[in-house]
Write an enzyme that holds these catalytic residues in place. Structure first.
Site, PDB file in Angstrom:
ATOM      1  N   SER A 158      32.277  48.801  33.926  1.00 22.66           N
ATOM      2  CA  SER A 158      31.566  50.073  34.045  1.00 22.66           C
ATOM      3  C   SER A 158      32.563  51.199  33.830  1.00 22.66           C
ATOM      4  O   SER A 158      33.210  51.255  32.787  1.00 22.66           O
ATOM      5  CB  SER A 158      30.867  50.165  35.405  1.00 22.66           C
ATOM      6  OG  SER A 158      30.078  51.334  35.475  1.00 22.66           O
ATOM      7  N   HIS A 185      28.325  49.217  31.193  1.00 23.30           N
ATOM      8  CA  HIS A 185      27.405  50.310  31.511  1.00 23.30           C
ATOM      9  C   HIS A 185      27.690  51.467  30.559  1.00 23.30           C
ATOM     10  O   HIS A 185      28.731  52.118  30.653  1.00 23.30           O
ATOM     11  CB  HIS A 185      27.608  50.794  32.951  1.00 23.30           C
ATOM     12  CG  HIS A 185      27.230  49.784  33.983  1.00 23.30           C
ATOM     13  ND1 HIS A 185      27.661  49.845  35.285  1.00 23.30           N
ATOM     14  CD2 HIS A 185      26.459  48.671  33.908  1.00 23.30           C
ATOM     15  CE1 HIS A 185      27.169  48.832  35.968  1.00 23.30           C
ATOM     16  NE2 HIS A 185      26.439  48.101  35.154  1.00 23.30           N
ATOM     17  N   ASP A 278      27.797  46.366  41.049  1.00 24.24           N
ATOM     18  CA  ASP A 278      27.134  45.543  40.042  1.00 24.24           C
ATOM     19  C   ASP A 278      28.094  44.478  39.524  1.00 24.24           C
ATOM     20  O   ASP A 278      29.235  44.765  39.176  1.00 24.24           O
ATOM     21  CB  ASP A 278      26.637  46.418  38.884  1.00 24.24           C
ATOM     22  CG  ASP A 278      25.745  45.654  37.927  1.00 24.24           C
ATOM     23  OD1 ASP A 278      25.115  44.665  38.361  1.00 24.24           O
ATOM     24  OD2 ASP A 278      25.672  46.038  36.747  1.00 24.24           O
TER      25      ASP A 278
END
Length: 342
Positions: A158, A185, A278
């Site tokens: 991310s 992401h 995540d």
């Protein structure tokens, strides 16, 4: 949430102020007209989220992001005019820890509330991350392994991810025997550009993952944005909108869980830099399935959130600095088969 605006253009500042006004849960913390002001304001009054422009006098948004994430870390969203014209700068800012990027809303064009929704959605996503809220995912039931020699590496990242992914891929040889799938992401507008950019950084071919494609040894596939990427029982990649409640699409957790459930060969999971949690549960599921798992260490992570969550869950077989991850993957998949997979 308290939101700060860093932008030297009065019209852009006003557009952002009006956008924030559409959400009663958001308040304006302060406004800075250049990056240096933002660095100083953060040191004195840290907001929850910063809306960071790129091109500003005195200090640009990339350098400001780097300094803020090093000295007073918080959630940063790049908000600038025509982000697609500044792709390299956006990736550079994300390398320093920015979470996402979006075009600045334009005053006097269409429905102002509708124009603000894309920005507000990204701010809400950032709020989920800093609030450490996670979506509960069902644990998968492992399927029995077969005798296949197919090998797969899955990597999630991310904030800070693009240059970290490039560093890992750059260190892998053209003869690397495993298929590689990346979940980063990133806004849908950047996925094609990111695949092309990564393709220039390494000897392995990098392309976007398309629905129905099978992972192929020596080929790197990047998940598209807007939907979740999953691995099906037939070892093909598919896109799905479920679970809809996930903060990010694609979700690293969703993909890692599908790999734990359906991949029948050898596999390794890697969780790199990023804010939030995540990927931690998915990495844990992969380890429990018997796959080798790695989390990036604190010292080399631009944002030590996702790898930290994985470490707390004991989801990683090994916690490694960024520069050691590619050599470790080479050893794991080098013939003869590594004993870890016997």
């Amino acid at each position: 949430m308290r939101v700060a605006i860093v932008n030297d253009m009065p019209l852009a500042v006003e557009a952002l102020r009006r956008s924030l006004a559409h959400d009663p849960e958001l308040s304006l913390a302060w406004i800075a007209s250049d990056g240096l002001q933002a660095v100083r304001r953060c040191a004195a009054d840290l907001p929850d989220v910063i809306l960071m422009d790129l091109m500003m006098p005195v200090m640009n948004g990339v350098e400001a992001t780097r300094l803020i994430m090093a000295e007073s870390p918080c959630a940063i969203i790049v908000v600038t005019s025509d982000v697609l014209q500044h792709t390299s700068l956006v990736f550079e800012a994300m390398g320093h820890g920015a979470l996402d990027a979006v075009d600045t809303p334009v005053l006097g064009r269409g429905d102002p509330k509708a124009a603000a929704q894309r920005l507000l959605r990204k701010i809400r996503n950032a709020g989920w991350l800093i609030g450490k809220k996670t979506v509960a995912l069902e644990r998968t039931t492992a399927m029995a392994s077969s005798d296949t020699d197919a090998a797969l590496v899955v990597i999630g990242a991310s904030a800070g991810g693009p240059p970290s992914l490039a560093a890992v891929l750059r260190a892998l040889p053209a003869s690397f025997p495993a298929a590689i799938v990346l979940v980063q992401h990133v806004d849908a507008a950047f996925t094609s550009g990111m695949a092309a950019w990564l393709n220039e950084q390494c000897v392995l071919p990098v392309r976007l993952a398309s629905d129905g494609l099978r992972p192929e040894a020596g080929v790197v596939l990047l998940a598209g944005a807007g939907e979740h990427l999953v691995l099906g029982a037939e070892r093909k990649l598919h896109y799905t909108t479920e679970p809809r409640e996930s903060v990010y699409s694609p979700s690293i957790d969703v993909f890692f869980h599908s790999v734990a459930q359906h991949w029948r060969g050898r596999a390794a999971g890697v969780l790199l830099t990023g804010m939030g949690q995540d990927g931690a549960l998915g990495l844990k599921a992969m380890r429990e399935r018997g796959f080798f798992t790695i989390a990036q260490d604190r010292a080399t992570s631009a944002v030590y959130g996702m790898p930290k969550a994985a470490a707390a869950l004991d989801a990683a077989c090994e916690i490694l600095p960024l520069g050691d991850i590619a050599p470790r993957l080479e050893k794991v998949f080098a013939p003869p088969a590594n004993p870890l997979f016997n």
